[in-house]
Design a protein around this motif. Structure first.
Motif, short mmCIF file in Angstrom:
data_model
loop_
_atom_site.label_atom_id
_atom_site.label_comp_id
_atom_site.label_asym_id
_atom_site.label_seq_id
_atom_site.Cartn_x
_atom_site.Cartn_y
_atom_site.Cartn_z
N SER A 164 53.11 10.63 20.12
CA SER A 164 53.64 9.31 20.46
C SER A 164 53.16 8.15 19.59
CB SER A 164 53.33 8.95 21.92
OG SER A 164 53.87 9.90 22.77
N ARG A 165 51.85 7.97 19.46
CA ARG A 165 51.35 6.73 18.89
C ARG A 165 51.33 6.76 17.36
NH1 ARG A 165 46.09 5.15 22.54
NH2 ARG A 165 47.18 4.83 24.50
N PRO A 166 52.21 6.02 16.71
CA PRO A 166 52.20 6.03 15.24
C PRO A 166 50.97 5.36 14.65
CG PRO A 166 53.86 4.50 16.10
CD PRO A 166 53.36 5.28 17.26
N ASN A 167 50.26 4.51 15.42
CA ASN A 167 49.05 3.88 14.88
C ASN A 167 47.97 4.90 14.57
OD1 ASN A 167 48.76 3.94 17.96
ND2 ASN A 167 46.66 3.47 17.31
N VAL A 168 48.03 6.08 15.23
CA VAL A 168 47.02 7.11 14.96
C VAL A 168 47.11 7.56 13.50
CG1 VAL A 168 46.22 9.43 15.58
CG2 VAL A 168 46.97 7.84 17.36
N THR A 169 48.32 7.57 12.93
CA THR A 169 48.48 7.96 11.53
C THR A 169 47.60 7.10 10.63
OG1 THR A 169 50.77 8.63 11.97
CG2 THR A 169 50.16 8.25 9.66
N ALA A 170 47.62 5.80 10.85
CA ALA A 170 46.82 4.89 10.02
C ALA A 170 45.34 4.93 10.40
CB ALA A 170 47.36 3.47 10.15
N ASP A 171 45.04 4.91 11.69
CA ASP A 171 43.65 4.90 12.12
C ASP A 171 42.91 6.14 11.63
OD1 ASP A 171 44.16 2.55 13.42
OD2 ASP A 171 44.13 3.39 15.45
N ALA A 172 43.54 7.30 11.82
CA ALA A 172 42.90 8.55 11.43
C ALA A 172 42.70 8.62 9.92
CB ALA A 172 43.74 9.74 11.91
N ALA A 173 43.72 8.22 9.18
CA ALA A 173 43.61 8.24 7.72
C ALA A 173 42.48 7.33 7.25
CB ALA A 173 44.93 7.82 7.09
N ALA A 174 42.43 6.12 7.78
CA ALA A 174 41.42 5.15 7.34
C ALA A 174 40.01 5.63 7.66
CB ALA A 174 41.69 3.79 7.99
N LEU A 175 39.80 6.09 8.88
CA LEU A 175 38.46 6.52 9.27
C LEU A 175 38.01 7.74 8.47
CD1 LEU A 175 38.80 6.00 13.11
CD2 LEU A 175 37.17 4.81 11.63
N CYS A 176 38.91 8.69 8.30
CA CYS A 176 38.54 9.89 7.56
C CYS A 176 38.20 9.56 6.11
CB CYS A 176 39.66 10.93 7.63
SG CYS A 176 39.79 11.75 9.24
N VAL A 177 39.02 8.76 5.46
CA VAL A 177 38.76 8.41 4.06
C VAL A 177 37.45 7.64 3.93
CG1 VAL A 177 39.57 6.97 2.15
CG2 VAL A 177 41.15 8.51 3.31
N ARG A 178 37.21 6.69 4.83
CA ARG A 178 35.98 5.88 4.73
C ARG A 178 34.74 6.76 4.84
NH1 ARG A 178 33.29 2.98 2.34
NH2 ARG A 178 32.26 1.09 3.03
N ALA A 179 34.82 7.81 5.66
CA ALA A 179 33.67 8.69 5.84
C ALA A 179 33.69 9.89 4.89
CB ALA A 179 33.61 9.19 7.29
N GLY A 180 34.61 9.87 3.91
CA GLY A 180 34.62 10.91 2.89
C GLY A 180 35.29 12.21 3.28
N ASN A 181 36.11 12.19 4.34
CA ASN A 181 36.81 13.38 4.80
C ASN A 181 38.26 13.38 4.36
OD1 ASN A 181 34.72 14.53 6.77
ND2 ASN A 181 34.97 12.46 7.57
N ALA A 182 38.81 14.56 4.11
CA ALA A 182 40.26 14.71 3.97
C ALA A 182 40.83 14.99 5.35
CB ALA A 182 40.59 15.85 3.02
N VAL A 183 42.12 14.71 5.53
CA VAL A 183 42.72 14.86 6.86
C VAL A 183 44.12 15.44 6.75
CG1 VAL A 183 43.57 12.46 6.88
CG2 VAL A 183 43.22 13.67 9.05
N LEU A 184 44.42 16.36 7.68
CA LEU A 184 45.77 16.88 7.89
C LEU A 184 46.29 16.30 9.18
CD1 LEU A 184 45.48 20.68 6.98
CD2 LEU A 184 46.20 18.78 5.52
N ALA A 192 46.33 14.24 -1.82
CA ALA A 192 46.11 15.34 -0.88
C ALA A 192 44.97 15.07 0.10
CB ALA A 192 45.84 16.63 -1.64
N ALA A 193 44.26 13.94 -0.06
CA ALA A 193 43.21 13.61 0.90
C ALA A 193 43.78 13.22 2.24
CB ALA A 193 42.33 12.49 0.35
N VAL A 194 45.02 12.72 2.27
CA VAL A 194 45.68 12.33 3.52
C VAL A 194 47.07 12.94 3.49
CG1 VAL A 194 46.52 10.45 4.97
CG2 VAL A 194 44.37 10.18 3.70
N GLN A 195 47.26 14.03 4.25
CA GLN A 195 48.54 14.73 4.25
C GLN A 195 49.14 14.75 5.66
OE1 GLN A 195 48.61 18.40 1.54
NE2 GLN A 195 46.43 18.16 1.95
N LEU A 196 50.42 14.51 5.73
CA LEU A 196 51.18 14.61 6.97
C LEU A 196 52.01 15.88 6.91
CD1 LEU A 196 52.12 13.10 9.62
CD2 LEU A 196 54.00 12.19 8.23
#
Length: 429
Positions: A139-159, A189-193
């Motif tokens: 449902s929540r499209p904001n999760v796409t941005a929140d998850a990407a931002a937090l993961c990148v800031r902490a040095g993680n890649a995210v699917l 490839a650090a942030v993939q949907l």
């Protein structure tokens, strides 16, 4: 010879397995690059991502309108539509959250503790990224941005695997974010949907042990239950928010009314919304507490003593006490003081967020100490159960378990640690 339905399903699952493996391996390679990037460069890339999201606002809002139209046609509930809906203000909030995360201190590299052993060896525990994180959400499209931002800031890649009801919104937000991140030097490839809404993709992610390091589910109870039951990857669970507010006999009446109204009706579709209101039997004006809720159109369901307060209160079923409504429905119970309130919450709370309104300091401290929830509040609305409101910039979710992270999970919750041991030739006798 035509394949059987079982063979077709097996082939589809295999193709999803191959897809997830390919994406996860690309994410692993990108994460190694991301982890080596200096923290200021990662922050700058997120600032560029926030700018790109703002520039893409017309495209994102047009995509969201398609999702809203489809959701209305498919009979999505008002609460689900509210979670899904974007407007200029909400989209600006999403972009600002990305920029806020960029400004947060980077936890990676922090020395948690340092000791010097009697033999002269120096031991340090240092925060490092978890690695590749899978986010499965609805449902929540904001999760796409929140998850990407937090993961990148902490040095993680995210699917990212979003729900079908937000597919166009998620794709538009993801495209904008990646454009900004790549401009800042972050591998795409650090942030993939995931490019598919096939449900087999979820199963493939859950089975991807060794490829994905942690799964975070964000959605309804059935999604989280499936993830916890089927995952071979560690799970950071975000359960439903069956949240309580207890109004003690000592509560300030004006404060109690304002908090109850806000906790339930500010936004009914978020996980921090109050779902059960407990009122001390000795509270002097229960009708004055409930009248603003009724006047605002909230349906109240209560026990026998609550029903006696106002004829508009419907009888509550056993199921009601354990329900996360996410709409303008509230269960109301009358309890005999703090002991009864604590017992009720222990039976029915999902251990997300529970609150008390009280002026009696001893009662308040008992509640804060004894309620076993991830977030426990005194004299504040449960709608504050949000990583942004906690000063964390954004959140991956609110973890209700006991291990690794609890409450709003932001940057620190997306790290683990390793031991660094520095010697000078020591050997063990």
């Amino acid at each position: 010879m035509a394949t059987t339905l079982e063979q077709q399903a097996e082939q589809a699952a295999e193709s999803m397995t191959d897809l997830v493996e390919r994406l996860a391996r690309a994410a692993r390679t990108a994460q190694a690059v991301l982890a080596r990037m200096p923290s200021p460069e990662r922050a700058r890339a997120l600032e560029l991502a926030a700018q790109a999201l703002r520039r893409a606002a017309p495209d994102v809002l047009a995509a969201n309108a398609r999702d809203i139209a489809a959701g209305e046609a498919n009979g999505l509930s008002p609460a689900m539509l509210d979670r899904l809906r974007l407007d200029e203000k909400r989209l600006e909030g999403i972009a600002q959250a990305v920029a806020d995360v960029a400004a947060l201190p980077d936890p990676t590299g922090d020395v948690i503790d340092r000791t010097v052993r009697p033999n002269g060896m120096v031991l340090e525990r240092v925060r490092i990224p978890i690695g590749v994180i899978g986010i499965i959400y609805e449902s929540r499209p904001n999760v796409t941005a929140d998850a990407a931002a937090l993961c990148v800031r902490a040095g993680n890649a995210v699917l990212l695997r979003g729900g079908s009801e937000a597919v166009h919104s998620n794709r538009a937000i993801h495209a904008a974010l990646v454009a900004g991140l790549v401009e800042g030097g972050v591998p795409a490839a650090a942030v993939q949907l995931l490019p598919t809404q096939d449900r087999a993709a979820v199963g493939a992610m859950l089975a991807a042990a060794g490829l994905i390091d942690m799964i975070v589910p964000r959605g309804g109870k059935s999604l989280v239950a499936r993830v916890q039951a089927d995952a071979r990857v560690p799970v950071l669970a975000h359960l439903d928010g069956n949240n309580h507010t207890y109004i003690d006999r000592s509560a300030d009446a004006d404060m109690a009314k304002a908090i109850a109204l806000n906790a339930k009706l500010r936004r009914t579709g978020i996980c921090g919304a109050m779902e059960t209101l407990l009122i001390d039997a000795c509270y002097p004006d229960p009708h004055g507490l409930l009248e603003p809720l009724l006047a605002a159109g909230c349906e109240l369901r209560g026990d026998a003593r609550a029903q006696a307060i106002d004829p508009r209160i419907l009888p509550a079923t056993d199921e009601d006490w354990d329900t996360e409504y996410l709409e303008a429905i509230l269960t109301v119970g009358i309890v005999d003081g703090i002991d009864d309130a604590l017992a009720h919450i222990a039976r029915h709370s999902s251990k997300h967020t529970d609150a008390i309104v009280a002026e009696d300091a001893a009662v308040a401290e008992r509640f804060l100490s004894e309620v076993d929830s991830a977030i426990v509040m005194l004299n504040a609305s449960s709608q504050f159960a949000d990583g942004g409101e906690f000063g964390l910039g954004a959140e991956i979710g609110i973890a209700t378990g006991r291990l690794h992270a609890r409450g709003p999970v932001a940057l620190e919750g997306l790290t683990t640690y390793k031991w660094l041991v520095r010697g000078s030739g020591q050997i063990r006798p």
